[in-house]
Design an enzyme around this catalytic site. Sequence first.
Site, short mmCIF file in Angstrom:
data_model
loop_
_atom_site.label_atom_id
_atom_site.label_comp_id
_atom_site.label_asym_id
_atom_site.label_seq_id
_atom_site.Cartn_x
_atom_site.Cartn_y
_atom_site.Cartn_z
N SER A 68 0.82 -1.19 0.00
CA SER A 68 0.00 0.00 0.00
C SER A 68 0.87 1.27 0.00
CB SER A 68 -0.97 -0.03 1.19
OG SER A 68 -1.98 0.94 1.08
N ASP A 122 -8.64 -5.33 -6.33
CA ASP A 122 -8.37 -4.13 -5.52
C ASP A 122 -8.67 -2.90 -6.35
OD1 ASP A 122 -7.34 -2.08 -3.98
OD2 ASP A 122 -5.25 -2.62 -4.35
N HIS A 137 -7.03 -5.59 -1.36
CA HIS A 137 -6.04 -4.68 -0.80
C HIS A 137 -5.87 -4.99 0.69
CE1 HIS A 137 -3.82 -0.83 -1.27
NE2 HIS A 137 -3.95 -0.81 0.04
#
Length: 464
Positions: free
Chosen positions: A175, A385, A441
């Site tokens: 991330s 995601d 994610h």
Amino acid sequence: MWWPSIVVVLLLLTSNLVASQSIINTLPGFTGELPFKLETGYIGVGELDEVQLFYYFIESERSPKDDPLVLWLNGGPGCSALSGLLFEIGPFTFNYANSSGNKPTLELNPYSWTNVANIIFVDAPVGTGFSYATTWEAYNVSDTSSAAQIYEFLRKWLLSHFMFLSNPLYIAGDSYSGIPIPIIVQEISNGNEVGHLPPLNLKGFMLGNPLTHRIFDLDARLKFAHRMALISDKLYESTKRNCKGEYIYPDPSNAKCIEDLQVVEECVTQICLAQVLEPNCATDSPKPNKFRELSVLGDNFIDIHTSTPEVPGPWCRNYNYRYSYIWANDKTVQQALHIREGTKTNWERCNQSLEYTENVITSIDYHRNLTKKDLRALVYSGDHDMAIPYVGTEEWIETLNLSIKDYWRPWFVNGQIAGYVTIFKEEKYSLTFTTIKGGGHTAPEYKPKECLAMIDRWFSYYFL
């Protein structure tokens, strides 16, 4: 020979570290002794060690002296490494079936990356997890200063764990860590070139669902929404034409663009950004803008204390995170982990009140610099995601102008397609980009078996 010099550096830098390291044999919520070696501790960085970074170190369960050493950072910025340990790649997680109320129980994760690697989970930047500063000024950090602190942390950690100096070293995270990790890797590489001690056996880095360009990655949500049939062909083409590629910061005077984006918003407003097929759950913000939300995972930062439904309803992955708050804020747990009393003991999975300056808009230039090094890179993306879509990641990788060694093709786990991989090459540098089929994610939380197979094969120079 650098060994005599390293002894001097070792004596200077580690005199205050030994007392900050503790071996943990048991943990509240886990029955019996831990079947792996867990160490926790603090390492001071900065001129006066005013920043105290907390870490969890878990030795490889296969061969600690031979397996890679991985330094792991979570995203945010401000998400604790304990979140990555518990919900992504660590050796234990919560036993949800046997946990209730204020009594979370733990179980082993058979797909832990510690099956194949030694991993240091670091709470960074300062203010994340259990990391703290001794002065208020020291809480003010940025992308670049935090990266420098991680480099200092790693050098000091290895000086007090010199038995791991020869292990292949990889820097990893997911991330938001897609911004600082390339900076950290460049710091390490530059430090090795000018003779910083100890020399670090840097081999490469891994990035999962990485933020790389604050606008580029989020603009890719439009293309992703179209590919996932969340918006129509007609709306997609109209938005592309009218907005001219500017979807996050559109021209407010461009009425046709704004009108198209409003329709796009209506189509995706109930979609879960983290995994488009999972339920969309309650958030702190009653009406988050899913398409143009600037936080990477705006809908994943929830009011944890009110997130568990009082009446039966659809399951939500976010509800699992409640156990981490209960467990990590339990005083007996903090004592077991040897958290220092009187320091930062109010644990949050993601601290949104950091004094943090996001001073690097994009890490693409750092990636471009690293292509000139003798390094390996693994970039993986869950293909469901929408927070940081794989299509944007694929596009910025193409801007590096690398040669393609192995074109887009499927790879398999137990006879099933686990994702699609492309391998790039540039002299001594190589980059492997892969999607994780059905992953969100971030990918290991959703597809742990496939991600363990991925990392094991990549470490073994066999992909995939």
